[in-house]
Design a protein around this motif. Structure first.
Motif, PDB file in Angstrom:
ATOM      1  N   PRO A 228      41.644  39.204  33.322  1.00 24.68           N
ATOM      2  CA  PRO A 228      41.776  39.082  31.863  1.00 24.68           C
ATOM      3  C   PRO A 228      40.455  39.300  31.128  1.00 24.68           C
ATOM      4  O   PRO A 228      39.387  38.907  31.605  1.00 24.68           O
ATOM      5  CB  PRO A 228      42.268  37.633  31.678  1.00 24.68           C
ATOM      6  CG  PRO A 228      42.785  37.204  33.011  1.00 24.68           C
ATOM      7  CD  PRO A 228      41.934  37.931  34.006  1.00 24.68           C
ATOM      8  N   ARG A 229      40.583  39.874  29.948  1.00 27.11           N
ATOM      9  CA  ARG A 229      39.406  39.983  29.090  1.00 27.11           C
ATOM     10  C   ARG A 229      38.983  38.608  28.595  1.00 27.11           C
ATOM     11  O   ARG A 229      37.787  38.307  28.532  1.00 27.11           O
ATOM     12  CB  ARG A 229      39.716  40.896  27.895  1.00 27.11           C
ATOM     13  CG  ARG A 229      39.870  42.363  28.239  1.00 27.11           C
ATOM     14  CD  ARG A 229      39.901  43.215  26.989  1.00 27.11           C
ATOM     15  NE  ARG A 229      41.076  42.946  26.194  1.00 27.11           N
ATOM     16  CZ  ARG A 229      42.232  43.621  26.301  1.00 27.11           C
ATOM     17  NH1 ARG A 229      42.318  44.621  27.173  1.00 27.11           N
ATOM     18  NH2 ARG A 229      43.268  43.320  25.549  1.00 27.11           N
ATOM     19  N   ALA A 230      39.972  37.794  28.235  1.00 29.80           N
ATOM     20  CA  ALA A 230      39.663  36.470  27.687  1.00 29.80           C
ATOM     21  C   ALA A 230      40.850  35.539  27.933  1.00 29.80           C
ATOM     22  O   ALA A 230      41.717  35.388  27.067  1.00 29.80           O
ATOM     23  CB  ALA A 230      39.344  36.559  26.204  1.00 29.80           C
ATOM     24  N   LEU A 231      40.884  34.908  29.093  1.00 28.45           N
ATOM     25  CA  LEU A 231      41.946  33.957  29.417  1.00 28.45           C
ATOM     26  C   LEU A 231      41.746  32.686  28.601  1.00 28.45           C
ATOM     27  O   LEU A 231      40.653  32.127  28.562  1.00 28.45           O
ATOM     28  CB  LEU A 231      41.917  33.634  30.911  1.00 28.45           C
ATOM     29  CG  LEU A 231      43.121  32.871  31.474  1.00 28.45           C
ATOM     30  CD1 LEU A 231      44.368  33.740  31.419  1.00 28.45           C
ATOM     31  CD2 LEU A 231      42.847  32.423  32.899  1.00 28.45           C
ATOM     32  N   GLN A 232      42.818  32.212  27.965  1.00 22.61           N
ATOM     33  CA  GLN A 232      42.721  31.034  27.114  1.00 22.61           C
ATOM     34  C   GLN A 232      43.352  29.791  27.727  1.00 22.61           C
ATOM     35  O   GLN A 232      42.917  28.673  27.461  1.00 22.61           O
ATOM     36  CB  GLN A 232      43.372  31.312  25.759  1.00 22.61           C
ATOM     37  CG  GLN A 232      42.699  32.423  24.974  1.00 22.61           C
ATOM     38  CD  GLN A 232      43.398  32.706  23.651  1.00 22.61           C
ATOM     39  OE1 GLN A 232      44.270  31.949  23.219  1.00 22.61           O
ATOM     40  NE2 GLN A 232      43.025  33.799  23.017  1.00 22.61           N
ATOM     41  N   SER A 233      44.385  29.982  28.550  1.00 17.32           N
ATOM     42  CA  SER A 233      45.101  28.849  29.126  1.00 17.32           C
ATOM     43  C   SER A 233      45.383  29.129  30.591  1.00 17.32           C
ATOM     44  O   SER A 233      45.834  30.223  30.940  1.00 17.32           O
ATOM     45  CB  SER A 233      46.413  28.618  28.359  1.00 17.32           C
ATOM     46  OG  SER A 233      47.199  27.614  28.975  1.00 17.32           O
ATOM     47  N   CYS A 234      45.123  28.128  31.447  1.00 11.80           N
ATOM     48  CA  CYS A 234      45.319  28.306  32.882  1.00 11.80           C
ATOM     49  C   CYS A 234      45.884  27.025  33.484  1.00 11.80           C
ATOM     50  O   CYS A 234      45.427  25.921  33.170  1.00 11.80           O
ATOM     51  CB  CYS A 234      44.000  28.664  33.568  1.00 11.80           C
ATOM     52  SG  CYS A 234      44.162  29.057  35.327  1.00 11.80           S
ATOM     53  N   HIS A 235      46.897  27.193  34.337  1.00  8.25           N
ATOM     54  CA  HIS A 235      47.505  26.079  35.056  1.00  8.25           C
ATOM     55  C   HIS A 235      47.431  26.398  36.541  1.00  8.25           C
ATOM     56  O   HIS A 235      48.115  27.295  37.022  1.00  8.25           O
ATOM     57  CB  HIS A 235      48.957  25.898  34.599  1.00  8.25           C
ATOM     58  CG  HIS A 235      49.678  24.786  35.297  1.00  8.25           C
ATOM     59  ND1 HIS A 235      50.978  24.431  35.008  1.00  8.25           N
ATOM     60  CD2 HIS A 235      49.294  23.930  36.282  1.00  8.25           C
ATOM     61  CE1 HIS A 235      51.353  23.420  35.776  1.00  8.25           C
ATOM     62  NE2 HIS A 235      50.348  23.109  36.568  1.00  8.25           N
TER      63      HIS A 235
END
Length: 448
Positions: A228-235
């Protein structure tokens, strides 16, 4: 009545059709004339839920009627959540997905994904052929043309012969040009997945990633989180409830997971991290081995959810390695003791603290405003948490102490069914019920 309705300006007629929430009535209206069909069908086919094979067969037949506009082009959301034993004709839809050029959201769930049916001795060999059809859909450029505008993809799969499936066989989903949200469960991400992914590093628009009950190698996790260029949310819910599948690869350790996450430190805003390495580990000294600066350079991180015994909770949040701008911290406890026991009643948790000291959080998390403690219970209501008035007074004093430092303490109890994540179609998702709020010193009557 229909002729009067059709005499309305097109804009008003569209508003009327949009307001109808009864599919049967809308279908009847669409059959009255060509104009009614042109107005109603975009609404009828916009979001489609299929949970039986007969539904899939009927839908496929309707989509094959090539009348302008092509009905397959009207589908924006397709939800394939097949019920066990009612899914023999789902394959009829597979070749038509490539024609859904406006498809934005796709959910796919195998009948064997449901945990309650997983142990059934009955088998359906055709499921492997359906999986092969899905492979074709994702791997064949021509067949997968309808996926180029896909922004959300959810895959909850389990096969009849194996609980887990290989993400390598569906690798193109990781680099779909418009995909922003990806949720997968029970997948194996092994080293073979990384071949060719380096070319796409830092180029995909993915902002939300969930890996639930997945087996992930360090190399694969690093490669996926680099995309991703800019991951905002990760689980990262990696193998929290299931046994590790038989494979030659090693699962990424918490240290390796954190190292891989560092690739998104400039943009990550929300992180959920539950992991089997520390969930039931009583060796507190082990968690201090995470090297580097922890989460101190995750400057955009504002919401963090952790297991009560996670590596981050011990070695990062109570030190200078804490994320500097964290606004909400959620701590989930899975043991059968109470949140306030230290040591807990459970032998396996004798070295896991209950509530973090307010002064520690205030010192290292200066921007923290919310602390949520979630007590996960396997029973409907579990044991009453505060039958002792002294314990209630202790909780109240802690809440006041947090309030004085600008942190709102809230405690929740989770009443669960026997199901475990991922939560599938028709299953009851555990509900968090508030049992204490510090701002008004409120205690739930059921917990006292």
């Amino acid at each position: 009545m229909v002729s009067t309705l059709l005499s309305l300006p097109t804009e008003l007629l569209l508003d009327v059709v949009e307001a109808v929430d009864d599919a049967a009535s809308l279908r009847s209206f669409a059959l009255t004339c060509k104009l009614a069909r042109l107005v109603a069908e975009p609404v009828l086919y916009r979001a489609v839920l299929v949970n039986t094979g007969s539904q899939a067969s009927c839908l496929a037949q309707a989509l094959r009627q090539q009348q302008p506009p092509t009905r397959a082009e009207l589908v924006h959301t397709l939800d394939l959540r097949s019920e066990y034993g009612e899914d023999a004709d789902l394959g009829a839809l597979t070749p038509l997905v490539g024609e859904m050029i406006q498809l934005r959201a796709l959910s796919m769930e195998s009948p064997f994904a449901n945990y309650g049916y997983w142990r059934s001795s009955e088998g359906q060999d055709w499921w492997e052929s359906l999986i092969q059809g899905y492979r074709t859909m994702f791997l064949d450029a021509q067949c997968g043309a309808g996926l180029q505008n896909l922004t959300s993809l959810t895959i909850h799969w389990s096969g009849h012969t194996s609980r887990f499936w290989l993400l390598t066989e569906f690798k193109p989903i990781l680099t779909l040009p418009a995909l922003q949200s990806l949720t997968i469960s029970c997948a194996i991400l092994d080293d073979d997945l990384t071949d060719g992914l380096a070319t796409f590093a830092g180029t995909t628009p993915l902002t939300h990633l969930e890996l639930i009950e997945c087996f992930v190698s360090p190399k694969a996790l690093t490669a996926v989180l680099a995309l991703p260029r800019a991951l905002q949310s990760c689980h990262l819910g990696i193998m929290r409830h299931h046994r590790i599948p038989s494979t030659n690869c090693h699962q990424a350790s918490p240290e390796q997971q954190l190292e891989a996450l560092h690739q998104q430190r400039h943009s990550l805003q929300q992180l959920i991290w539950v992991d089997d390495h520390f969930a039931y580990d009583t060796d507190v000294h082990r968690v201090f081995t995470i090297p580097g600066n922890g989460l101190s350079d995750f400057t955009e991180l504002h919401t963090l959810t952790l297991d009560g015994a996670s590596a981050l909770l011990f070695s990062t949040l109570f030190s200078e390695c804490a994320p500097p701008n964290l606004d909400r911290l959620r701590i989930i406890r899975h043991d059968k003791g109470t949140l306030l026991d230290h040591p807990t009643d459970s032998v396996a948790y004798t070295r896991i603290p209950g509530i973090p000291p307010p002064i520690a959080l205030h010192q290292y998390l200066p921007r923290l405003h919310y602390l949520d403690l979630v007590f996960s219970s396997l029973s409907r209501y579990g044991d009453r948490l505060w039958t002792n008035p002294d314990r209630r007074d202790c909780v109240k004093r802690l809440g006041e102490d947090y309030q004085a430092r600008g942190i709102r303490l809230a405690i929740f109890a989770v009443f669960r069914s026997s199901y475990i994540p991922p939560y599938l179609f028709g299953e009851e998702v555990p509900v968090e019920v508030p049992v204490y709020r510090a701002e008004d010193a409120w205690f739930s009557p059921e917990m006292t």
